[in-house]
Design a protein around this motif. Structure first.
Motif, mmCIF file in Angstrom:
data_model
loop_
_atom_site.group_PDB
_atom_site.id
_atom_site.type_symbol
_atom_site.label_atom_id
_atom_site.label_comp_id
_atom_site.label_asym_id
_atom_site.label_seq_id
_atom_site.Cartn_x
_atom_site.Cartn_y
_atom_site.Cartn_z
ATOM 1 N N ALA A 39 0.760 4.068 7.620
ATOM 2 C CA ALA A 39 1.309 5.336 8.119
ATOM 3 C C ALA A 39 2.692 5.125 8.730
ATOM 4 C CB ALA A 39 0.362 5.963 9.139
ATOM 5 N N ASP A 40 2.896 4.003 9.399
ATOM 6 C CA ASP A 40 4.194 3.714 10.011
ATOM 7 C C ASP A 40 5.220 3.229 8.992
ATOM 8 O OD1 ASP A 40 3.330 4.431 12.556
ATOM 9 O OD2 ASP A 40 2.658 2.392 13.032
ATOM 10 N N VAL A 41 4.762 2.700 7.853
ATOM 11 C CA VAL A 41 5.661 2.211 6.812
ATOM 12 C C VAL A 41 6.149 3.363 5.920
ATOM 13 C CG1 VAL A 41 5.826 0.687 4.785
ATOM 14 C CG2 VAL A 41 4.708 -0.118 6.869
ATOM 15 N N ARG A 42 5.365 4.415 5.792
ATOM 16 C CA ARG A 42 5.751 5.536 4.919
ATOM 17 C C ARG A 42 7.148 6.084 5.205
ATOM 18 N NH1 ARG A 42 0.115 7.691 5.853
ATOM 19 N NH2 ARG A 42 -1.044 6.709 4.147
ATOM 20 N N PRO A 43 7.508 6.343 6.466
ATOM 21 C CA PRO A 43 8.866 6.852 6.710
ATOM 22 C C PRO A 43 9.953 5.866 6.299
ATOM 23 C CG PRO A 43 7.482 7.163 8.660
ATOM 24 C CD PRO A 43 6.700 6.318 7.693
ATOM 25 N N VAL A 44 9.701 4.571 6.438
ATOM 26 C CA VAL A 44 10.660 3.545 6.012
ATOM 27 C C VAL A 44 10.784 3.594 4.491
ATOM 28 C CG1 VAL A 44 11.200 1.075 6.006
ATOM 29 C CG2 VAL A 44 10.096 2.103 8.014
ATOM 30 N N ARG A 45 9.659 3.653 3.802
ATOM 31 C CA ARG A 45 9.642 3.755 2.342
ATOM 32 C C ARG A 45 10.451 4.966 1.879
ATOM 33 N NH1 ARG A 45 4.256 6.100 0.550
ATOM 34 N NH2 ARG A 45 5.358 7.942 1.286
ATOM 35 N N ALA A 96 0.830 -1.213 0.000
ATOM 36 C CA ALA A 96 0.000 0.000 0.000
ATOM 37 C C ALA A 96 0.864 1.263 0.000
ATOM 38 C CB ALA A 96 -0.937 -0.010 1.202
ATOM 39 N N ALA A 97 1.924 1.272 0.797
ATOM 40 C CA ALA A 97 2.796 2.449 0.871
ATOM 41 C C ALA A 97 3.482 2.701 -0.467
ATOM 42 C CB ALA A 97 3.831 2.274 1.977
ATOM 43 N N MET A 98 3.908 1.651 -1.140
ATOM 44 C CA MET A 98 4.549 1.821 -2.446
ATOM 45 C C MET A 98 3.528 2.253 -3.500
ATOM 46 S SD MET A 98 7.747 1.442 -1.940
ATOM 47 C CE MET A 98 8.491 1.206 -3.551
ATOM 48 N N ALA A 99 2.311 1.750 -3.414
ATOM 49 C CA ALA A 99 1.263 2.147 -4.360
ATOM 50 C C ALA A 99 1.002 3.650 -4.263
ATOM 51 C CB ALA A 99 -0.011 1.352 -4.098
ATOM 52 N N GLU A 100 1.136 4.207 -3.072
ATOM 53 C CA GLU A 100 0.931 5.648 -2.888
ATOM 54 C C GLU A 100 1.903 6.488 -3.714
ATOM 55 O OE1 GLU A 100 -0.758 5.692 1.711
ATOM 56 O OE2 GLU A 100 1.316 6.305 1.329
ATOM 57 N N VAL A 101 3.078 5.928 -4.037
ATOM 58 C CA VAL A 101 4.062 6.656 -4.848
ATOM 59 C C VAL A 101 4.119 6.102 -6.271
ATOM 60 C CG1 VAL A 101 5.431 7.442 -2.876
ATOM 61 C CG2 VAL A 101 5.983 5.249 -3.961
ATOM 62 N N GLY A 102 3.095 5.344 -6.638
ATOM 63 C CA GLY A 102 2.966 4.874 -8.011
ATOM 64 C C GLY A 102 3.797 3.661 -8.367
ATOM 65 N N ILE A 103 4.202 2.885 -7.368
ATOM 66 C CA ILE A 103 4.992 1.677 -7.628
ATOM 67 C C ILE A 103 4.195 0.470 -7.142
ATOM 68 C CG2 ILE A 103 7.134 0.443 -7.149
ATOM 69 C CD1 ILE A 103 8.473 3.172 -6.676
ATOM 70 N N ASP A 104 3.915 -0.449 -8.056
ATOM 71 C CA ASP A 104 3.105 -1.623 -7.751
ATOM 72 C C ASP A 104 4.003 -2.827 -7.456
ATOM 73 O OD1 ASP A 104 1.255 -3.661 -7.551
ATOM 74 O OD2 ASP A 104 0.548 -3.506 -9.621
ATOM 75 N N ILE A 105 3.994 -3.264 -6.208
ATOM 76 C CA ILE A 105 4.753 -4.466 -5.842
ATOM 77 C C ILE A 105 3.810 -5.599 -5.440
ATOM 78 C CG2 ILE A 105 6.849 -3.203 -5.219
ATOM 79 C CD1 ILE A 105 6.128 -3.658 -2.249
ATOM 80 N N SER A 106 2.527 -5.465 -5.775
ATOM 81 C CA SER A 106 1.530 -6.450 -5.337
ATOM 82 C C SER A 106 1.750 -7.836 -5.942
ATOM 83 C CB SER A 106 0.121 -5.957 -5.666
ATOM 84 O OG SER A 106 -0.044 -5.810 -7.069
ATOM 85 N N ALA A 107 2.414 -7.921 -7.085
ATOM 86 C CA ALA A 107 2.635 -9.228 -7.715
ATOM 87 C C ALA A 107 3.938 -9.882 -7.268
ATOM 88 C CB ALA A 107 2.630 -9.078 -9.238
#
Length: 137
Positions: A111-117, A52-63
């Motif tokens: 929300a907690d993953v965003r800073p790590v991302r 979800a955090a990566m999707a927020e920046v336009g990167i799809d890692i769902s697969a």
């Protein structure tokens, strides 16, 4: 190091940090860097909060799926970046090893993953600068 550097990101479960780092490197470097990720004890799926955090920046890692760390993956990489996997990563002469201390996103909210991302993005950009590889974005 060859004309096209190869980078391996390793964390315990290959479900969060290493998946996000590999995705950032692929996005920013395109095909100018060979990107791998693996885990010393791979999880069953990529962390949904990381997805979800990566999707927020336009990167799809769902697969993506967690992959097991192999000796060959390390041998075939110019740079090996560990993220909390301790001594599980085999060491070979002539390889560059970095240890990125980052919070594990396991069990955390988006929300907690965003800073790590965002910290991973910053470090990946720095790595590309060190490697002399221009970013696409």
């Amino acid at each position: 190091m060859s004309d096209k550097p190869s980078v391996l990101f390793v964390c315990v479960h290959n479900a969060g940090r290493s998946q996000m780092a590999a995705a950032w490197l692929s996005r920013l470097a395109g095909d100018r860097v060979e990107v791998r990720s693996a885990g010393s004890d791979p999880g069953e799926q990529v962390n949904p909060a990381a997805v979800a955090a990566m999707a927020e920046v336009g990167i799809d890692i769902s697969a993506e799926v967690p992959k097991v760390l192999t000796v060959d993956a390390v041998k075939d990489s110019d740079v090996c970046i560990t993220m909390g996997c301790g001594d599980a990563c085999p060491v070979f002469p002539g390889k560059r090893y970095l240890d990125w201390i980052l919070d594990d996103p396991a069990g955390k909210s988006v929300a907690d993953v965003r800073p790590v991302r965002d910290e991973i993005e910053r470090r990946v950009r720095g790595l590309l600068d060190e490697l002399g590889v221009p970013t696409q974005h």
